[in-house]
Design an enzyme around this catalytic site. Structure first.
Site, PDB file in Angstrom:
ATOM      1  N   CYS A   2       0.829  -1.203   0.000  1.00  0.00           N
ATOM      2  CA  CYS A   2       0.000   0.000   0.000  1.00  0.00           C
ATOM      3  C   CYS A   2       0.865   1.255   0.000  1.00  0.00           C
ATOM      4  O   CYS A   2       0.576   2.225  -0.703  1.00  0.00           O
ATOM      5  CB  CYS A   2      -0.928  -0.017   1.206  1.00  0.00           C
ATOM      6  SG  CYS A   2      -2.037   1.404   1.313  1.00  0.00           S
ATOM      7  N   CYS A  13      -4.318  -2.172   6.112  1.00  0.00           N
ATOM      8  CA  CYS A  13      -4.223  -0.840   5.521  1.00  0.00           C
ATOM      9  C   CYS A  13      -5.513  -0.473   4.794  1.00  0.00           C
ATOM     10  O   CYS A  13      -5.923  -1.144   3.854  1.00  0.00           O
ATOM     11  CB  CYS A  13      -3.044  -0.826   4.544  1.00  0.00           C
ATOM     12  SG  CYS A  13      -2.764   0.739   3.728  1.00  0.00           S
TER      13      CYS A  13
END
Length: 361
Positions: A102, A199
């Site tokens: 991410c 995330c």
């Protein structure tokens, strides 16, 4: 700061760290623009999704400290670049770390590209890490001064171009001081707890979440000797070294020691479990990694003495680079490492300098 103020776009999540980051840069004379990223669309009305409240917190903070803020939706990029890989890894029996990908693909790629389109020279986030330029002109990613909060592990897949345009103001500040600053300047989110979980997906129950996306099939739990001691609910729900939640706490089988997940046999849908924290199946003297990325700009030399982390918050482990090429890395450890998990990242350090790493095989 002399002359026209430099424009910096700060990733603002609604949390304390990114809020203090924006305030610090404003105090240093930067023209600060706050950018709130929405990277997940499903279940926005779920009790586990705090996107609306996070956005309201960002707006409140921006109003207090006097910065402009906007929201941007990267949900399509997140699903394509991060979440699809996340599901592939779990399907293959590995345990990925989506925060690493991410950062490389969303926070420091899609976000960075958008910030540059706004005329920014740099971006900033609330990560606990440091950046400096060395005498050779290369940028170095360093651990935060507060090693208990250091997040360089999650940033090791950044490249030199990304690092050169990034500021980490909190890298020099203890977390306790960040909380104090938030209280002193009256941030409305000063007491907001730190976020955890996957995330951008939040803190929803992981097993329930994963079950929506991956087909699962129960199968046998076996000891190394082949004795069946239980049944697993699907290999994707287990990770190496796992102790809780495997359903053998009250088992009379074995010697009475705690049970741990030791291996996954995907071909036969079998979960292998062992007893005792220091069982040989849980100890790894040598690991191999692939899908390498070197934030330092180049790999270490074969034979180099380094330190490595095979999971976040792990203490540095002394190791030697046994072999390295464009596609593969082999590390030998001075002391065998516990529960080294395929899919996680092996990250190399030279002192406080993060060199990069790869995905454990």
């Amino acid at each position: 700061m002399s002359g026209a103020a430099k424009r910096v776009v700060v990733g603002m999540s609604g949390g304390v760290d990114s809020s203090v980051t924006a305030w610090l840069l404003k105090q240093q004379g930067y023209e600060v623009i706050g950018l709130f990223m929405k990277n997940w669309e499903d279940d926005d009305d779920s009790e586990y999704c705090s996107t609306r409240q996070d956005w309201l917190d960002v707006v409140s903070v921006a109003d207090l400290i006097g910065v402009d803020v906007e929201a941007v939706n990267f949900a399509a990029e997140y699903k394509d670049r991060v979440f699809a890989d996340f599901l592939r890894e779990y399907s293959a029996g590995r345990t990925p770390n989506p925060d690493v990908l991410c950062n490389a693909e969303i926070k420091f790629k899609a976000f960075l590209d958008h910030a540059m389109s706004l005329g920014a020279e740099t971006i900033a986030t609330g990560h606990y890490a440091r950046v400096r330029q060395n005498a050779a002109g290369r940028f170095e990613l360093l651990k935060a001064l507060d090693h208990t909060k250091d997040q360089s592990y999650f940033l090791h897949r950044l490249n030199q171009a990304q690092l050169s345009r990034t500021l980490f103001p909190l890298g020099e500040i203890p977390k306790t001081r960040v909380r104090e600053i938030a209280a002193e300047i009256g941030l409305p989110n000063a007491k907001k707890k730190d976020s955890t979980g996957i995330c951008f997906i939040g803190e929803r129950p992981f097993r329930d979440f994963l079950n929506r996306y991956l087909p699962t099939k129960p199968g046998p739990m076996k000891t190394p000797e082949g004795k069946v001691v239980g049944e697993h609910i699907g290999l994707a729900f287990y990770t190496l070294g796992q102790r809780k939640g495997i359903g053998l706490g009250g088992s009379r089988d074995g010697n009475g020691d705690a049970w741990y997940v030791a291996r996954k046999d995907m071909a036969n849908n079998t979960l292998y479990v062992v007893q005792g924290h220091d069982h040989p199946w849980l100890l790894t003297p040598v690991l191999n990694a692939s899908d390498l990325s070197w934030v330092a700009g180049e790999p270490p030399a074969a034979g180099a003495a380094m330190a490595a982390k095979t999971r976040y918050r792990q203490s540095d482990a002394a190791c030697t680079v046994q072999a390295v090429d464009a596609d593969a890395l082999s590390l030998g450890f001075a002391e065998p490492q516990w529960a080294v998990t395929p899919g996680q990242s092996a990250v190399l350090y030279d002192g406080d300098i993060c060199l990069g790493g790869g995905i454990i095989q």
